[in-house]
Design a protein around this motif. Sequence first.
Motif, PDB file in Angstrom:
ATOM      1  N   ASP A  74     -13.288  -9.516  -7.202  1.00  0.00           N
ATOM      2  CA  ASP A  74     -13.065  -7.999  -7.880  1.00  0.00           C
ATOM      3  C   ASP A  74     -11.661  -8.093  -8.694  1.00  0.00           C
ATOM      4  OD1 ASP A  74     -15.195  -7.363  -6.432  1.00  0.00           O
ATOM      5  OD2 ASP A  74     -14.134  -6.946  -4.470  1.00  0.00           O
ATOM      6  N   LYS A  75     -10.854  -8.764  -8.602  1.00  0.00           N
ATOM      7  CA  LYS A  75      -9.768  -8.718  -9.318  1.00  0.00           C
ATOM      8  C   LYS A  75      -8.654  -7.685  -8.914  1.00  0.00           C
ATOM      9  CE  LYS A  75     -10.202 -12.691 -12.128  1.00  0.00           C
ATOM     10  NZ  LYS A  75     -11.254 -13.043 -11.450  1.00  0.00           N
ATOM     11  N   LYS A  76      -8.854  -7.406  -7.596  1.00  0.00           N
ATOM     12  CA  LYS A  76      -8.287  -6.032  -7.070  1.00  0.00           C
ATOM     13  C   LYS A  76      -7.189  -6.661  -5.851  1.00  0.00           C
ATOM     14  CE  LYS A  76     -11.691  -2.857  -8.041  1.00  0.00           C
ATOM     15  NZ  LYS A  76     -12.996  -1.982  -7.414  1.00  0.00           N
ATOM     16  N   CYS A  83       0.856  -1.258   0.005  1.00  0.00           N
ATOM     17  CA  CYS A  83       0.143  -0.185   0.160  1.00  0.00           C
ATOM     18  C   CYS A  83       1.075   1.262   0.021  1.00  0.00           C
ATOM     19  CB  CYS A  83      -0.812  -0.022   1.289  1.00  0.00           C
ATOM     20  SG  CYS A  83      -2.019   1.433   1.466  1.00  0.00           S
ATOM     21  N   GLU A 115      -6.904   0.766  -3.015  1.00  0.00           N
ATOM     22  CA  GLU A 115      -7.297  -0.523  -3.867  1.00  0.00           C
ATOM     23  C   GLU A 115      -6.710  -0.191  -5.354  1.00  0.00           C
ATOM     24  OE1 GLU A 115     -11.548  -0.634  -5.435  1.00  0.00           O
ATOM     25  OE2 GLU A 115     -11.359  -1.081  -3.281  1.00  0.00           O
ATOM     26  N   GLU A 116      -6.159  -1.231  -6.023  1.00  0.00           N
ATOM     27  CA  GLU A 116      -5.609  -1.014  -7.316  1.00  0.00           C
ATOM     28  C   GLU A 116      -5.836  -2.571  -8.180  1.00  0.00           C
ATOM     29  OE1 GLU A 116      -0.945  -2.211  -7.420  1.00  0.00           O
ATOM     30  OE2 GLU A 116      -1.387  -0.294  -6.247  1.00  0.00           O
ATOM     31  N   PRO A 117      -6.079  -2.534  -9.359  1.00  0.00           N
ATOM     32  CA  PRO A 117      -6.248  -3.414 -10.201  1.00  0.00           C
ATOM     33  C   PRO A 117      -5.023  -4.484 -10.263  1.00  0.00           C
ATOM     34  CG  PRO A 117      -5.998  -1.829 -11.783  1.00  0.00           C
ATOM     35  CD  PRO A 117      -5.864  -1.145 -10.208  1.00  0.00           C
ATOM     36  N   MET A 118      -5.336  -5.799 -10.087  1.00  0.00           N
ATOM     37  CA  MET A 118      -4.306  -6.912  -9.960  1.00  0.00           C
ATOM     38  C   MET A 118      -3.845  -7.037 -11.470  1.00  0.00           C
ATOM     39  SD  MET A 118      -2.996  -9.108  -8.739  1.00  0.00           S
ATOM     40  CE  MET A 118      -1.567 -10.584  -9.111  1.00  0.00           C
ATOM     41  N   LYS A 119      -2.352  -6.852 -11.522  1.00  0.00           N
ATOM     42  CA  LYS A 119      -1.810  -6.978 -12.867  1.00  0.00           C
ATOM     43  C   LYS A 119      -0.947  -8.459 -13.003  1.00  0.00           C
ATOM     44  CE  LYS A 119      -0.300  -2.149 -12.247  1.00  0.00           C
ATOM     45  NZ  LYS A 119      -0.692  -1.976 -10.840  1.00  0.00           N
ATOM     46  N   TYR A 122      -4.905  -9.683  -1.984  1.00  0.00           N
ATOM     47  CA  TYR A 122      -5.598 -10.079  -3.208  1.00  0.00           C
ATOM     48  C   TYR A 122      -7.195 -10.525  -2.998  1.00  0.00           C
ATOM     49  CZ  TYR A 122      -6.580 -12.231  -7.899  1.00  0.00           C
ATOM     50  OH  TYR A 122      -7.077 -12.471  -9.080  1.00  0.00           O
ATOM     51  N   HIS A 123      -7.899  -9.800  -3.814  1.00  0.00           N
ATOM     52  CA  HIS A 123      -9.527 -10.331  -3.644  1.00  0.00           C
ATOM     53  C   HIS A 123      -9.824 -10.691  -5.315  1.00  0.00           C
ATOM     54  CE1 HIS A 123     -11.059  -8.513   0.319  1.00  0.00           C
ATOM     55  NE2 HIS A 123      -9.458  -8.118   0.137  1.00  0.00           N
ATOM     56  N   VAL A 135      -6.258  -5.090  -2.370  1.00  0.00           N
ATOM     57  CA  VAL A 135      -6.731  -4.121  -1.603  1.00  0.00           C
ATOM     58  C   VAL A 135      -6.025  -3.889  -0.058  1.00  0.00           C
ATOM     59  CG1 VAL A 135      -9.007  -3.519  -0.154  1.00  0.00           C
ATOM     60  CG2 VAL A 135      -8.942  -4.724  -2.218  1.00  0.00           C
TER      61      VAL A 135
END
Length: 732
Positions: A458-460, A445, A469-473, A454-455, A462
């Motif tokens: 939501d593919k995020k 963070c 939060e940010e998108p998973m790469k 990793y969630h 957190v």
Amino acid sequence: MFAEVIVEIKASNTDRLYTYKVPEGMELDVGMRVLVPFRNRLVEGYVTSLTDNPSYSEEKIKSIYKVLDRYPIFNKKMIELAKWMKEYYKCYFSEVFQTMMPAGIDKGEKKIKLVRLKVDDIFEEDFKRAPKQWEILRYLRKRNPIKLSDLVRALNTDYGTIKVLEKKGYIEVYEEEIKRFQVKFVQKSIPPVLTEEQKKAVEEVKKSILSGHSDAFLLFGVTGSGKTEVYLNLIEEAIKMGKAAIVLVPEISLTPQTIERFVSRFGDRVAVIHSGLSPGERFDEWRKVKNKEVDVVVGVRSAVFAPFDNLGIIIIDEEHEATYKQSDVRPRYNAKEVAEKRCEIENAVLVMASATPSLETYHKALKGEYKLLTLTKRIKASMPKIEIVNMSEELAKGNTSIFSRRLFSYIKENLKKGEQTILFLNRRGYSSFVACRDCGYVPKCPNCDISLTYHFEDKKLVCHYCGYEEPMKDICPKCGSKRIRYMGIGTERVEMDVKKFFPEARILRMDVDTTRKKGSHEKIFYEFKSGKADILIGTQMISKGFDIPNVTLVGVILADITLNLPDFRSSERTFQLLTQVAGRAGRGEKPGRVVIQTYDDTHYSIVTAKEQDYVKFFKEEIKYREAFKYPPFAHLMNIVVSGENEEEVKNTSANTYLICQKVINKLQIGSYNKILGPAPAPISKLNNRYRWQVIVKSEDRKVLEEIAGHIENMRHPKEVRVAFDIDPLNIM
């Protein structure tokens, strides 16, 4: 007449009583809120006493501008409690009064406008020139009374026409209060016959209620031993004597089932106070207490301030729970201590209960400070059989699944038999963090010193602390590798694996992510209770308040999560959590089984949880507490210094240490005193603020209170915050 007033200003130089003149004809009582002139503005204040003899010259005394309440918010005993809290927790008067005040008081009552017919004899011919008026009267004949807004909407009329009819005396427009929250109706229950142990406990406490002594009891009873039935009987006894009862329950235990138990016995004489209610709903419940419409309040920490004038008993369920301590804002009070003081002031009885009492409470009971009552047997059920599985051995045998072979086979067996299973893991999300296999990069963070969780849904990624939060790469941002690995597990991952291995199972998940909406906790609970799901997966939310006879298997996915936290209470918390969650199994006629999965099967907190032996755990843990001078052998004070400039935080921490040392040297007290730090806090950055801490241990709490006074007046950079907590339950 003159009033002593505490002004609503949070500052050390204004934290005292101010005298104001009560204007002629103003109706004022102790415990009311007022608006008073203070320097060059009007501020809110609280009246703590009235006098005819002010200690200042009358010419210099300003007058109260306005009274804000129709009735006192606090009685004299609550003001006495507020004075004690101010001194004991080293905070401002106004902070205590704000905490005691009911949520939603500024919203007031919710009222609706209604319309009703005032006359029976009305004839159409009288309204030939006013057809709209006749239409309204005819409509009201069938629907009398009706909400004004509904009437306007249904007939597409205007308020002017209604006003004309009201003037003529045909109708009346009036206001009526509506309650924003109603406890669900529950069929009245027939009290069961008490066991000998229950009878003995009830009789013992009953003597104290009758005598009016402010005695304190610890009800130490195994899970399923019928502690709630003891509470219900004690409340009945208090009500017979014309007294009221407060029942404090941890937020996670305040399930619909818990509320039902009290409502089924006491009907609409029960008020409920918890964070799931809106401020307006909580204010309505508070007013029920104030207006003597109820005898019982069931609620969370803040319910300890319920405004009863005739308090007879306070019961604290699951007294070991950390949620009874307010740690995030001042006053950092412990509801157990406040309840004990309130009982002392009001000559009421205190009953604290748990299957796993806190070490401090049990230690006090052994010393005779509290009276110890025990319930050693379950009601009509045997204790569940607990098994421990070492996951290192499972891995060595080639099992890389999150389920041991034993737990896997038991889940399969339960599904065949149509019995229910609870799977517990005290961590939400899919995986605790993600890492690149090639360069070791772990996404963190940007605001906190914490790896992102990793969630999957939501593919995020957190942050569970600040919400970032940010998108998973799929590609490592550091080295470009696609070899991304998901490390650790959360409840979301458990749910996905259960779906994969047991596709026929009906699954529910209960954690912070699935219970964000109002009423979702209740919905999941009732679905599981009514048998609409075979497996419930959850965090500590499911460790209490679930009394479902068809649950015969509990699986603890990983017991080590709480064990490895950098906190001296981690062993105690692990034992409590394992014992509580194991207690959900076999509460009916069918026997229960519990499987605890761990990588440390020799640790005493896990071994004693398997043996369900609290006393053995206590004897082992108390040795370490005494050796290292942790509670109950010393008091702690956690001082956290935080700010956006790390250098300023470090320097202020160093000054904080020097002040602590100076106070201890000056007092020259012979008791044990030790300062730990300054050092970075276990979570060293949170919400873009660096965090350092100084921990002070002392056998004498007064030493810590003295330090708190000096810290309060310490000079430091404006952007730096210095917060202290005496007797913290968490030093993270």
